[in-house]
Write a protein that holds these residues in place. Structure first.
Motif, short mmCIF file in Angstrom:
data_model
loop_
_atom_site.label_atom_id
_atom_site.label_comp_id
_atom_site.label_asym_id
_atom_site.label_seq_id
_atom_site.Cartn_x
_atom_site.Cartn_y
_atom_site.Cartn_z
N ASN A 16 0.84 -1.20 0.00
CA ASN A 16 0.00 0.00 0.00
C ASN A 16 0.87 1.24 0.00
O ASN A 16 0.58 2.23 -0.69
CB ASN A 16 -0.92 0.00 1.22
CG ASN A 16 -1.88 1.16 1.21
OD1 ASN A 16 -2.54 1.44 0.22
ND2 ASN A 16 -1.97 1.87 2.33
N GLN A 20 0.99 4.20 -2.89
CA GLN A 20 0.81 5.62 -2.61
C GLN A 20 1.97 6.44 -3.19
O GLN A 20 1.77 7.49 -3.80
CB GLN A 20 0.71 5.84 -1.10
CG GLN A 20 -0.54 5.24 -0.47
CD GLN A 20 -0.54 5.42 1.03
OE1 GLN A 20 -0.65 6.54 1.52
NE2 GLN A 20 -0.41 4.34 1.77
N ASP A 88 -5.82 7.93 -2.24
CA ASP A 88 -6.83 7.25 -1.44
C ASP A 88 -7.02 5.83 -1.97
O ASP A 88 -7.55 5.64 -3.08
CB ASP A 88 -8.15 8.03 -1.50
CG ASP A 88 -9.25 7.37 -0.69
OD1 ASP A 88 -8.98 6.97 0.44
OD2 ASP A 88 -10.37 7.24 -1.22
N SER A 89 -6.58 4.85 -1.19
CA SER A 89 -6.62 3.46 -1.66
C SER A 89 -8.05 2.94 -1.79
O SER A 89 -8.32 2.06 -2.61
CB SER A 89 -5.82 2.56 -0.71
OG SER A 89 -6.29 2.70 0.62
N GLU A 90 -8.98 3.45 -0.99
CA GLU A 90 -10.36 2.97 -1.05
C GLU A 90 -11.03 3.32 -2.38
O GLU A 90 -11.72 2.51 -2.98
CB GLU A 90 -11.17 3.55 0.11
CG GLU A 90 -10.78 2.98 1.47
CD GLU A 90 -11.71 3.43 2.57
OE1 GLU A 90 -12.74 4.07 2.24
OE2 GLU A 90 -11.43 3.15 3.74
N SER A 91 -10.80 4.56 -2.84
CA SER A 91 -11.39 4.97 -4.11
C SER A 91 -10.42 4.80 -5.28
O SER A 91 -10.78 5.05 -6.43
CB SER A 91 -11.83 6.43 -4.03
OG SER A 91 -10.72 7.28 -3.79
N ASN A 92 -9.15 4.39 -4.94
CA ASN A 92 -8.11 4.20 -5.96
C ASN A 92 -7.92 5.47 -6.79
O ASN A 92 -7.84 5.44 -8.01
CB ASN A 92 -8.45 3.02 -6.88
CG ASN A 92 -7.24 2.56 -7.69
OD1 ASN A 92 -6.12 2.59 -7.20
ND2 ASN A 92 -7.48 2.15 -8.93
N LYS A 95 -6.57 12.47 -4.18
CA LYS A 95 -7.45 13.50 -3.64
C LYS A 95 -6.63 14.64 -3.07
O LYS A 95 -5.44 14.48 -2.79
CB LYS A 95 -8.37 12.92 -2.56
CG LYS A 95 -9.38 11.91 -3.09
CD LYS A 95 -10.35 11.47 -2.00
CE LYS A 95 -11.42 10.54 -2.56
NZ LYS A 95 -12.39 10.12 -1.51
#
Length: 294
Positions: A16, A20, A88-92, A95
């Protein structure tokens, strides 16, 4: 089971982190420089901004510190915005958040197109785009407006950010040290390091000058001074492509050498492949000899 779970979490965190850092690489041309732009908005008001970008938290955040006008009359220029860019890893997706001196917060998404950086955000109920178009390492075209399907519907500002860089064309000239044993130390630089002695331009006493290469020199200056700690971190460094032969020369002259941790007769292997040893001159000054290619 707990051990396997811990390793899995560790690996997940590692990958992760890499993701990033990779996504934020588009900001790397912006880092370490002061970016300045001036222009006029569509309503005639002035635009002036200075921004510095830096990495934070193991390169998982990009911080943007901006100066701009901080009053309605546009007479006061100073710190105005503090910005954060994050993957943002959740929304790939990338932001951003901008916090201004007035207490406002702007947030939105970031898209990239090659080296271009495209910010999209809601401003007063309208979707606005800030487009940083890469020109070269020190220049971005900057446009603010309504941008849809790869085309501008309306533009509010067009200007250019230029990096504030300095290049004075410095060349390494000389390294100067204070010695108390001028003759003994000078002989060491001549006979052990093999440097060519050159005359002082004013033939002044108390000096011995040596040529390293080209016009690069080392200057010895005789002064009676109080001693100070000769820390290894403070050293002259010379490079050679025949370290083995130089070590044989040191051994033949009973000169001790050390690696960086201080082990006698040992060589440091730097992570980039360069080999290093350290010796001391008669005054106790440390000298690094390495195999870096120039």
């Amino acid at each position: 089971m707990k051990k396997i779970l811990s390793i899995s979490l560790l690996l997940a965190g590692f990958f992760n982190l890499e993701a990033q850092q990779s996504e934020l690489a588009v900001f790397e041309p912006l880092l370490g420089k002061t970016w300045k732009a001036e222009g006029s908005w569509g309503d005639g008001s002035k635009f002036k901004q200075e921004t510095v970008f830096t990495y934070s938290l193991d390169s998982t955040l990009v911080l943007a510190e901006s100066k701009g006008y901080t009053n309605q009359e546009q007479t006061t220029f100073g710190p105005r915005n503090h910005g954060i860019r994050k993957f943002d890893s959740e929304s790939n997706s990338l932001k951003f958040w901008e916090f201004d001196v007035f207490g406002g917060v702007t947030q939105g998404t970031i898209a990239t197109k090659g080296r271009d950086i495209i910010y999209t955000y809601d401003y007063g109920g309208s979707m606005v785009t800030d487009y940083w178009k890469y020109v070269d390492a020190n220049t971005y075209d900057f446009t603010v407006g309504s941008y849809e399907d790869g085309a501008w519907k309306q533009t509010y500002l067009q200007t250019q950010f230029k990096a504030n860089t300095f290049d004075f064309g410095f060349q390494y000239d000389h390294y100067s040290i204070v010695v108390t044993k001028l003759m003994e130390t000078g002989d060491f630089y001549r006979d052990i390091l093999g440097l060519t002695e050159i005359p002082h331009p004013d033939k002044a006493p108390g000096f011995r000058w040596f040529q390293i290469k080209g016009n690069t020199q080392i200057h010895l200056i005789k002064k009676e001074v109080a001693d100070f700690s000769k820390n290894k971190s403070m050293h002259l460094c010379l490079a050679t492509q025949d370290l083995e032969k130089f070590i044989e020369h040191l051994m033949a002259n009973d000169i001790d050498f050390y690696d960086w941790p201080g082990n006698k007769s040992s060589i440091t292997d730097r992570s980039d492949g360069v080999k290093q040893i350290y010796i001391q001159d008669p005054e106790g000054y440390w000298i690094e000899i390495n195999t870096a290619i120039h």
